[in-house]
Design a protein around this motif. Structure first.
Motif, PDB file in Angstrom:
ATOM      1  N   PHE A 141       0.802  -1.222   0.000  1.00 45.27           N
ATOM      2  CA  PHE A 141       0.000   0.000   0.000  1.00 45.27           C
ATOM      3  C   PHE A 141       0.837   1.277   0.000  1.00 45.27           C
ATOM      4  CE2 PHE A 141      -3.192  -3.130   1.021  1.00 45.27           C
ATOM      5  CZ  PHE A 141      -4.219  -2.725   0.181  1.00 45.27           C
ATOM      6  N   THR A 142       2.140   1.161   0.216  1.00 42.89           N
ATOM      7  CA  THR A 142       3.017   2.311   0.008  1.00 42.89           C
ATOM      8  C   THR A 142       3.167   2.567  -1.486  1.00 42.89           C
ATOM      9  OG1 THR A 142       4.220   1.944   2.053  1.00 42.89           O
ATOM     10  CG2 THR A 142       5.359   3.193   0.342  1.00 42.89           C
ATOM     11  N   VAL A 143       3.269   1.506  -2.257  1.00 43.59           N
ATOM     12  CA  VAL A 143       3.412   1.619  -3.711  1.00 43.59           C
ATOM     13  C   VAL A 143       2.063   1.846  -4.390  1.00 43.59           C
ATOM     14  CG1 VAL A 143       4.128   0.380  -5.792  1.00 43.59           C
ATOM     15  CG2 VAL A 143       5.480   0.194  -3.706  1.00 43.59           C
ATOM     16  N   ASN A 144       1.022   1.201  -3.892  1.00 46.76           N
ATOM     17  CA  ASN A 144      -0.317   1.245  -4.499  1.00 46.76           C
ATOM     18  C   ASN A 144      -1.302   1.862  -3.506  1.00 46.76           C
ATOM     19  OD1 ASN A 144       0.255  -0.502  -6.984  1.00 46.76           O
ATOM     20  ND2 ASN A 144       0.994  -1.752  -5.301  1.00 46.76           N
ATOM     21  N   ASP A 145      -1.275   3.173  -3.407  1.00 44.28           N
ATOM     22  CA  ASP A 145      -2.087   3.842  -2.376  1.00 44.28           C
ATOM     23  C   ASP A 145      -3.521   4.066  -2.866  1.00 44.28           C
ATOM     24  OD1 ASP A 145      -1.167   5.725  -4.195  1.00 44.28           O
ATOM     25  OD2 ASP A 145      -1.148   7.335  -2.730  1.00 44.28           O
ATOM     26  N   ILE A 146      -4.260   2.957  -2.946  1.00 42.27           N
ATOM     27  CA  ILE A 146      -5.630   2.981  -3.447  1.00 42.27           C
ATOM     28  C   ILE A 146      -6.629   3.110  -2.307  1.00 42.27           C
ATOM     29  CG2 ILE A 146      -5.173   1.698  -5.562  1.00 42.27           C
ATOM     30  CD1 ILE A 146      -6.242  -0.815  -3.983  1.00 42.27           C
TER      31      ILE A 146
END
Length: 101
Positions: A63-68
């Motif tokens: 979720f650091t890379v893919n903050d959806i």
């Protein structure tokens, strides 16, 4: 059976639900739903107790890379961290967003 929850700030929006994986030995299912809360809320049910820190590390990285902004439900049956990351990436791709790596 253990239940874990995690929350992350989010800036990206997804528009479509997705469902990947199965609840079977060494696997897990991920259900991803859009959210307008500006956060990712992850709810995990797992039969493998005592791995909260491992879950946190895997989810922190993803979720650091893919903050959806999404509501994520994970039903786990002993999946390894690699399988968890794979299923999350698959759910993101099915949602139409794609994985930012």
């Amino acid at each position: 059976m253990e239940t874990l929850t995690f929350d992350y700030e989010a800036t990206k929006v997804i528009h479509k639900r997705s469902h990947v994986g199965v609840v079977g030995s060494g696997d897990l299912e991920v259900l991803l739903e859009p959210s307008d809360s500006g956060r990712a809320h992850i709810h995990i049910r797992t039969g493998s107790e005592g791995f909260g820190e491992v879950w946190k590390l895997v989810l922190d990285r993803f979720f650091t890379v893919n903050d959806i902004a999404a509501k994520v439900t994970i039903n786990d049956f002993g999946a390894t961290p690699g399988v968890v990351n794979l299923r999350l990436a698959q759910a993101l791709e099915v949602s139409g967003h794609g994985c930012d790596k």
